[in-house]
Design a protein around this motif. Structure first.
Motif, short mmCIF file in Angstrom:
data_model
loop_
_atom_site.label_atom_id
_atom_site.label_comp_id
_atom_site.label_asym_id
_atom_site.label_seq_id
_atom_site.Cartn_x
_atom_site.Cartn_y
_atom_site.Cartn_z
N GLY A 1 53.96 35.12 19.61
CA GLY A 1 53.22 35.94 18.65
C GLY A 1 52.20 35.14 17.86
N ASP A 2 52.00 35.54 16.61
CA ASP A 2 51.02 34.90 15.74
C ASP A 2 51.55 33.64 15.06
N ASP A 3 52.84 33.39 15.19
CA ASP A 3 53.46 32.23 14.55
C ASP A 3 54.29 31.46 15.57
N SER B 1 47.20 23.48 14.71
CA SER B 1 46.66 24.79 15.09
C SER B 1 45.63 24.70 16.21
#
Length: 187
Positions: free
Chosen positions: A73-75, A23
């Protein structure tokens, strides 16, 4: 090697590398100086998302800008995995010409272009995040043979950097031909 197998293996290898991105690594630098890890992955995901419509015979104009911008996106890892699954090509896929930005192209040539991009950008991603590269000798040989006839065309179009001399290992020589320094590190 069959071009469909070549394409699908490089797509799968890239997807596996994306799943290894931590991450805190999405903003890490890559050998592509204009792109961090997220931008690099977004570029490849964009190419993967184009495979289905282009292999179905659609034109770039018909698709429009639906595949532009942030596709992660977020993923990001999930988006990359989904795009890779959709980009996997069936051996029996019947298609005429693929309508690319520079004109119509044979499907086999298009798949080789994608395989080369996945292989090289896979190396970019691996060295950026510090994991083993996926420069399998069989894939490297296939891409090197194909790329040798196109290197100057790609360079003259500004798609790749200058050829770096002095590398004899097949994978390193391919990277150097594409304008990358095989000794690149994030620091």
């Amino acid at each position: 090697m069959d071009v469909v197998e070549l394409h699908n293996r490089t797509v799968a290898n890239f997807a596996e590398l994306v799943s290894a991105v931590d991450s805190d690594q999405w903003s890490a630098p890559t050998p592509c100086s204009d792109w961090d890890v997220r931008a690099l992955v977004n570029h490849v995901v964009g190419e993967e998302r184009w495979v289905v419509p282009l292999m179905e015979g659609k034109t770039i104009a018909a698709v429009g800008d639906a595949l532009s911008g942030d596709l992660l996106g977020d993923d990001p890892a999930g988006a990359a995995s989904a795009a890779a699954r959709k980009a996997t090509v069936s051996a029996g896929l019947a298609v005429g010409k693929v309508h690319l930005s520079y004109g119509d192209e044979e499907p086999d040539e298009y798949l080789r272009q994608l395989a080369a991009d996945h292989l090289i950008h896979g190396w970019d991603l691996a060295v950026a995040i510090g994991v083993p590269t996926r420069m399998e000798p069989e894939l490297v040989d296939e891409v090197r043979t194909w790329f040798a006839e196109r290197e100057e065309l790609y360079r003259s179009a500004g798609i790749i950097g200058e050829h770096l001399d002095g590398f004899t290992d097949p994978a390193d020589a391919l990277l150097a031909a594409s304008g990358r320094d095989p000794r690149w590190t994030p620091s």
